[in-house]
Write a protein that holds these residues in place. Structure first.
Motif: not given
Length: 288
Positions: A227-243
């Motif tokens: 869970e901690k890994t899934l949360l931080h991967m989504y919250s940071g810049g590795m996830f494209d929050h626009i595209g």
């Protein structure tokens, strides 16, 4: 003049068709020539959207000096990992045994495909403690002529390291799961999630393993790491929050600064990881 890759079906191989390197595609023509001329094989594996593959091509494979060394002392073989995943999987394991995984995968091997040295990206010349391809080509060519037995001893050691000792037909036992969990715990980043130090890859198969352990054994620590890994991967810049979609990896330990490349297979597996997290926990944001 174009080399042999001009006739390849792979777009990645055709990108190298105008290199001064006398490239061969993977096959018996290359292996036979290596045997006939008593030369080692220089194997380079990459793919079309690989950033460092293009960097190495620009710095080295388009360079006349490097091409002259390769053409004089080696039989050079270029492989598209997306066209030949079978070849890639074998030599990626070899690369991991030497230095860690990555593309481009650079392998030195005999005509019968026995690897004796491997790495990933090499700059043309030595840089920041990283050996340069020019020096590497010169050293290995000299040792092939003067101390070949030492190189071949390395090939035997690689084969031994990759050979499994498990008897055929014997399923892995519970100790394998216990040992795997211990490794995850020892490398888990308690502050920012993920495993090990930078760069951090999403490795969704590890997360689905931890979620399955939680489902089967009720291991709360396995769930916490996932869970901690899934949360931080989504919250940071590795996830494209626009595209939308995840980039291939984070260049830092915070999952903040991405390597700007999105892999379809990473995102397909991450869909499974987030969907399984929703199934196990019922937390709505995983589904979203």
């Amino acid at each position: 003049m174009a080399n042999r890759l001009v006739h390849a079906t792979s777009p990645y191989l055709r990108q190298h068709a105008e290199n001064p390197v006398d490239w061969f595609p993977w096959g018996e023509e290359a292996f036979g020539k290596a045997r006939d001329e008593d030369k080692p094989i220089f194997l380079s594996i990459g793919y079309s959207t690989c950033h460092w593959c293009h960097v190495m091509a620009r710095e080295s494979f388009e360079d006349a000096e490097i091409a002259a060394l390769l053409n004089r002392h080696y039989i050079s073989v270029k492989v598209d990992r997306e066209e030949r995943p079978d070849v890639d999987s074998i030599y990626m394991a070899v690369c991991q045994a030497f230095t860690g995984s990555g593309w481009p995968t650079t392998v030195f091997m005999t005509a019968d495909q026995r690897p004796f040295f491997a790495g990933t990206y090499f700059p043309k010349t030595s840089r920041y403690g990283t050996p340069g391809l020019k020096e590497l080509l010169e050293i290995i060519a000299e040792r092939w002529e003067k101390d070949r037995s030492e190189l071949l001893r390395a090939a035997d050691e690689v084969a031994a390291a990759l050979r499994t000792d498990a008897p055929a037909g014997i399923a892995p036992g519970e100790t394998l799961i216990t040992d795997a969990l211990a490794q995850y715990r020892s490398s888990f980043d308690e502050a920012f999630g993920g495993f090990g130090s930078a760069p951090k890859f999403p490795t969704p198969h590890n997360l689905t393993f931890l979620l399955r352990i939680y489902e089967k054994q009720g291991d709360e620590d396995a769930l916490r790491m996932a869970e901690k890994t899934l949360l931080h991967m989504y919250s940071g810049g590795m996830f494209d929050h626009i595209g939308y979609g995840f980039c291939r990896y984070s260049t830092d330990r915070f999952f903040l600064v991405p390597h700007f490349e999105k892999m379809l297979y990473d995102n397909a597996l991450l869909i499974l990881a987030y969907a399984q997290a929703y199934h196990r926990t019922g937390k709505e944001w995983y589904r979203q």
